[in-house]
Design an enzyme around this catalytic site. Structure first.
Site, PDB file in Angstrom:
ATOM      1  N   ASP A 115       0.819  -1.209   0.000  1.00 58.33           N
ATOM      2  CA  ASP A 115       0.000   0.000   0.000  1.00 58.33           C
ATOM      3  C   ASP A 115       0.854   1.260   0.000  1.00 58.33           C
ATOM      4  O   ASP A 115       0.335   2.363  -0.134  1.00 58.33           O
ATOM      5  CB  ASP A 115      -0.937   0.009   1.225  1.00 58.33           C
ATOM      6  CG  ASP A 115      -2.274  -0.626   0.908  1.00 58.33           C
ATOM      7  OD1 ASP A 115      -2.490  -0.976  -0.262  1.00 58.33           O
ATOM      8  OD2 ASP A 115      -3.099  -0.777   1.828  1.00 58.33           O
ATOM      9  N   ASP A 357     -10.557  -7.299  10.784  1.00 56.63           N
ATOM     10  CA  ASP A 357     -10.476  -8.738  11.016  1.00 56.63           C
ATOM     11  C   ASP A 357     -11.584  -9.215  11.945  1.00 56.63           C
ATOM     12  O   ASP A 357     -12.180 -10.280  11.745  1.00 56.63           O
ATOM     13  CB  ASP A 357      -9.094  -9.131  11.556  1.00 56.63           C
ATOM     14  CG  ASP A 357      -8.608  -8.218  12.673  1.00 56.63           C
ATOM     15  OD1 ASP A 357      -9.229  -7.160  12.910  1.00 56.63           O
ATOM     16  OD2 ASP A 357      -7.603  -8.551  13.315  1.00 56.63           O
TER      17      ASP A 357
HETATM   18  O1  LIG Z   1      -3.613   1.058   4.753  1.00 52.03           O
HETATM   19  C1  LIG Z   1      -3.107   0.068   5.258  1.00 52.03           C
HETATM   20  C2  LIG Z   1      -2.837  -0.016   6.634  1.00 52.03           C
HETATM   21  C3  LIG Z   1      -2.249  -1.175   7.145  1.00 52.03           C
HETATM   22  N1  LIG Z   1      -1.930  -2.205   6.328  1.00 52.03           N
HETATM   23  C4  LIG Z   1      -1.276  -3.422   6.884  1.00 52.03           C
HETATM   24  O2  LIG Z   1      -2.015  -3.942   7.957  1.00 52.03           O
HETATM   25  C5  LIG Z   1      -1.151  -4.686   8.804  1.00 52.03           C
HETATM   26  C6  LIG Z   1      -1.416  -4.394  10.257  1.00 52.03           C
HETATM   27  O3  LIG Z   1      -1.004  -3.094  10.585  1.00 52.03           O
HETATM   28  P1  LIG Z   1      -0.251  -2.751  11.953  1.00 52.03           P
HETATM   29  O4  LIG Z   1       0.019  -1.295  11.958  1.00 52.03           O
HETATM   30  O5  LIG Z   1       0.884  -3.673  12.152  1.00 52.03           O
HETATM   31  O6  LIG Z   1      -1.409  -3.022  13.018  1.00 52.03           O
HETATM   32  P2  LIG Z   1      -1.542  -4.126  14.170  1.00 52.03           P
HETATM   33  O7  LIG Z   1      -2.345  -3.487  15.243  1.00 52.03           O
HETATM   34  O8  LIG Z   1      -0.258  -4.706  14.556  1.00 52.03           O
HETATM   35  O9  LIG Z   1      -2.443  -5.237  13.433  1.00 52.03           O
HETATM   36  C7  LIG Z   1      -3.376  -6.046  14.089  1.00 52.03           C
HETATM   37  O10 LIG Z   1      -4.655  -5.428  14.114  1.00 52.03           O
HETATM   38  C8  LIG Z   1      -5.202  -5.135  12.814  1.00 52.03           C
HETATM   39  C9  LIG Z   1      -6.568  -4.516  13.047  1.00 52.03           C
HETATM   40  O11 LIG Z   1      -7.370  -5.327  13.840  1.00 52.03           O
HETATM   41  C10 LIG Z   1      -5.293  -6.402  11.965  1.00 52.03           C
HETATM   42  O12 LIG Z   1      -5.649  -6.025  10.666  1.00 52.03           O
HETATM   43  C11 LIG Z   1      -3.945  -7.076  11.904  1.00 52.03           C
HETATM   44  O13 LIG Z   1      -4.011  -8.283  11.174  1.00 52.03           O
HETATM   45  C12 LIG Z   1      -3.476  -7.349  13.322  1.00 52.03           C
HETATM   46  O14 LIG Z   1      -2.199  -7.961  13.299  1.00 52.03           O
HETATM   47  C13 LIG Z   1       0.277  -4.331   8.399  1.00 52.03           C
HETATM   48  O15 LIG Z   1       0.848  -5.421   7.707  1.00 52.03           O
HETATM   49  C14 LIG Z   1       0.089  -3.148   7.489  1.00 52.03           C
HETATM   50  O16 LIG Z   1       1.079  -3.085   6.495  1.00 52.03           O
HETATM   51  C15 LIG Z   1      -2.200  -2.141   4.970  1.00 52.03           C
HETATM   52  O17 LIG Z   1      -1.901  -3.055   4.234  1.00 52.03           O
HETATM   53  N2  LIG Z   1      -2.781  -0.999   4.472  1.00 52.03           N
END
Ligand SMILES: O=c1ccn([C@@H]2O[C@H](COP(=O)(O)OP(=O)(O)O[C@H]3O[C@H](CO)[C@@H](O)[C@H](O)[C@H]3O)[C@@H](O)[C@H]2O)c(=O)[nH]1
Ligand SMILES: [Mn+2]
Length: 615
Positions: A115, A357
């Protein structure tokens, strides 16, 4: 108001209602509501203790029942969003880790959704595609784990001295170092000439504004795509969906939906595995474990989280041109593709919520699919948790706010899930969705006893009262339970994140100094933020109150002390829990300590609160 002594319905606080004219009515009312809310939440949390199911897959039986040829394909989705917050080296290490499962390589297709639309990430993936020719046979031959090269090399001790092993290891390492060195700088011209994909980037391409980019870096159907030992390679695809100003991109959910469509065009495997770019595979057998659930003869047909929508099935044996596939996929990744369709509503991942999710999982479950919770002794994946308090707070705010938003949406599990999933499951969702509002009674507990102590208002039953016994029991049991089940600050610092619906990506870059602090067990408080000020203010307020309370205990009549002893204990416990905060405020000078602006603001605010309540 009068004390209803005969009413044994609610907690001991009830018998302590201040009489008309007595001070502390508001404090009492606040504490009483907090107790009621805690009680209701406690009931919901009990659902997590009903009918707990433990599952064990039998992988060996899977191998005896299915020969390799009959195993289903896997599409693995890796998401990344920002080359600065999520370093490309980490991203490709994750990609490489999911390319080496103990599974036929040609049945695995790995898709990276970028993204960030970053040329650097594409370049890193291009390097990874070349590197995988060494890495995959290397991992399989020596059964290397974990299979993220970055992690593997950082914890590798070179004591093994089998000559062939060392040789391979060196060649792999040289490759990796070249990778990381190049990934930091800009992309050399001679590299740009090596792959047509680089031509997609020109001066007009930005993160927010660019065309769809689909590049098949390894075509797993091509029998000539082999590693250095001549074995087939998994398919590897780079995707950056189209982004245009004015078109909502729906964050991770949007990227997942593009991945679903593009992968349906290219490999169309019946099973999807999604990992974040920081969640490397930690167990080469994990997908065999998962298959045991999906292919289970009795229950497998009900188990969900396989592909949701049905796309036209492609005959993979036909002559397929990579170019054609890329062109067709680009259209599926365009902004306009979803316009006027059910994507994001009934189809794919659901939009409009930062915890896509959770809502999507709920919706799938309500359609009759059964989820499986499996917690293996060896973690299947390992991810990067935020390393500083301020980043954790961003994450907690997104999660708690996002989940609370689900509670008030049409997806509220008690309404949407009514008659579709069991009451226990509805309550189970409730535990998470109501996580944010529980911060209010918690906040109450962190503030009101301290302030009342400063104004000499007793809130709890006297120690000599009979009512003290149930109170002490509930209090002690709950404290013990909380200490065990979650740690220190977590709940106190939760905030209602209602205003923000955007998905704030958390940083995954860890510098060496932060790593050192982590090893020493020191909290990294991070940058100044309003949430940090709140935490520090609450910590100081309780410290001041405790001081004041102790002074009073020493210098006033024993009855006064007896009345205030519970409040004193609560302030004492909160103070104890906040020791790392005082340390960060006053005794540490490293980069992870609390910024002086926060210290200043919190001292001012806590002092004002004390002065206001004392006069
Ligand atoms: O516009 C976006 C924003 C985020 N992401 C991806 O989403 C993932 C999760 O983002 P992160 O900032 O690491 O958030 P976390 O809080 O660690 O993620 C947890 O919480 C999210 C929301 O519940 C779930 O989507 C994830 O799977 C879960 O691991 C990463 O791989 C990002 O690259 C995208 O692809 N596009
Ligand atoms: Mn993450």
């Amino acid at each position: 108001m009068s004390g209803k002594r005969g009413d044994e319905a609610v907690l001991p606080l009830l018998i302590h209602i201040p009489r008309a004219g007595q001070p502390g009515k508001h404090a009492w009312a606040a504490m009483f509501s907090a107790e009621v809310l805690f009680g209701l939440y406690w009931i919901i949390t009990q659902s997590g203790r009903w009918r707990v199911v433990y599952r064990y897959p039998f992988k060996d039986r899977l191998s005896t029942r299915y020969e390799d040829k009959k195993l289903p394909g896997f599409d693995v989705f890796v998401c990344t969003a920002d080359p600065i917050l999520e370093p490309p080296l980490m991203v490709i290490s994750t990609v490489l880790s999911v390319m080496v499962y103990n599974y036929p390589s040609e049945k695995i297709s790995v898709y990276l959704s970028d993204d960030g639309g970053s040329e650097l990430t594409f370049y890193a993936l291009f390097e990874a595609s070349k590197f995988s020719k060494y890495w995959i046979p290397f991992c399989k031959k020596y059964n290397v784990e974990p299979r993220s090269p970055e992690v593997y090399f950082s914890c590798q001790n070179t004591s093994v001295d089998e000559s062939r092993f060392v040789q391979d290891w060196t060649s792999v390492k040289v490759n990796l170092t070249q990778n990381s060195a190049a990934a930091k700088g800009c992309i050399p011209e001679e590299i740009r000439d090596q792959h047509k994909g680089f031509s997609e980037w020109n001066s007009k391409v930005t993160k927010q504004d660019h065309q769809s980019i689909v590049q098949i870096l390894i075509d797993g159907w091509n029998p000539e795509a082999t590693d250095i030992e001549g074995n087939r390679l998994p398919t590897l695809v780079y995707l950056s969906r189209e982004k245009r100003p004015g078109w909502p991109h729906n964050f991770k959910a949007g990227s997942m939906n593009s991945l679903i469509r593009v992968s349906a065009e290219i490999s169309n495997a019946p099973i999807i595995l999604n990992v974040d770019c920081d969640m490397y595979s930690n167990d080469g057998d994990a997908i065999r474990d998962a298959l045991c659930f999906f292919l289970d003869e009795k229950q497998g047909q009900q188990i969900s989280y396989s592909r949701i929508e049905s796309h036209s099935v492609i005959d993979n044996t036909k002559d397929r041109s990579v170019q054609e596939l890329e062109e067709a996929s680009k259209i599926l990744a365009n902004c306009s593709y979803e316009k006027g369709t059910q994507w994001g509503k009934e189809m794919g991942l659901i939009y409009g919520c930062p915890v896509e999710d959770i809502v999507t999982g709920l919706a799938i479950q309500c359609r009759g699919w059964k989820p499986v919770y499996y917690n293996p002794s060896k973690y299947a994946f390992q991810g990067v948790a935020p390393t500083t308090l301020d980043i954790s707070l961003i994450q907690f705010k997104r999660w708690s706010g996002g989940m609370f938003q689900v509670f008030f949406s049409k997806y509220c599990p008690f309404i949407y899930g009514h008659r579709k999933i069991s009451l226990g499951a509805q309550m189970g969702y409730g535990i998470y969705l109501l996580w944010a509002p529980v911060s209010l009674p918690t906040l109450c507990y962190a503030v009101v006893p301290a302030l009342s102590l400063l104004c000499d208002i007793p809130l709890f039953p006297q120690v000599s009262s009979l009512w003290f016994i149930p109170f002490a029991y509930v209090f002690a049991a709950k404290t013990a339970y909380t200490l065990v089940e979650d740690l220190v600050l977590d709940t106190i610092i939760m905030q209602l994140g209602l205003s923000q619906t955007a998905f704030a990506v958390t940083a995954k870059v860890v510098d060496d100094e932060a790593q050192k602090r982590y090893r020493k067990g020191l909290i990294d408080f991070g940058n100044s933020s309003i949430m940090l000020v709140i935490i520090a203010t609450l910590a100081l307020l309780n410290l001041f109150s405790l001081g004041w309370g102790i002074k009073k205990a020493l210098f006033s009549a024993p009855e006064t002390f007896e009345k205030l002893v519970v409040q004193l204990t609560i302030c004492g416990i909160i103070t104890l829990l906040n020791l790392p905060v005082y340390e960060g405020l006053f005794f540490r000078s490293d980069k992870g300590s609390i910024p002086s602006s926060v210290t200043f603001k919190s001292i001012v605010m806590a002092s004002i609160a004390c002065l206001v309540s004392a006069y």
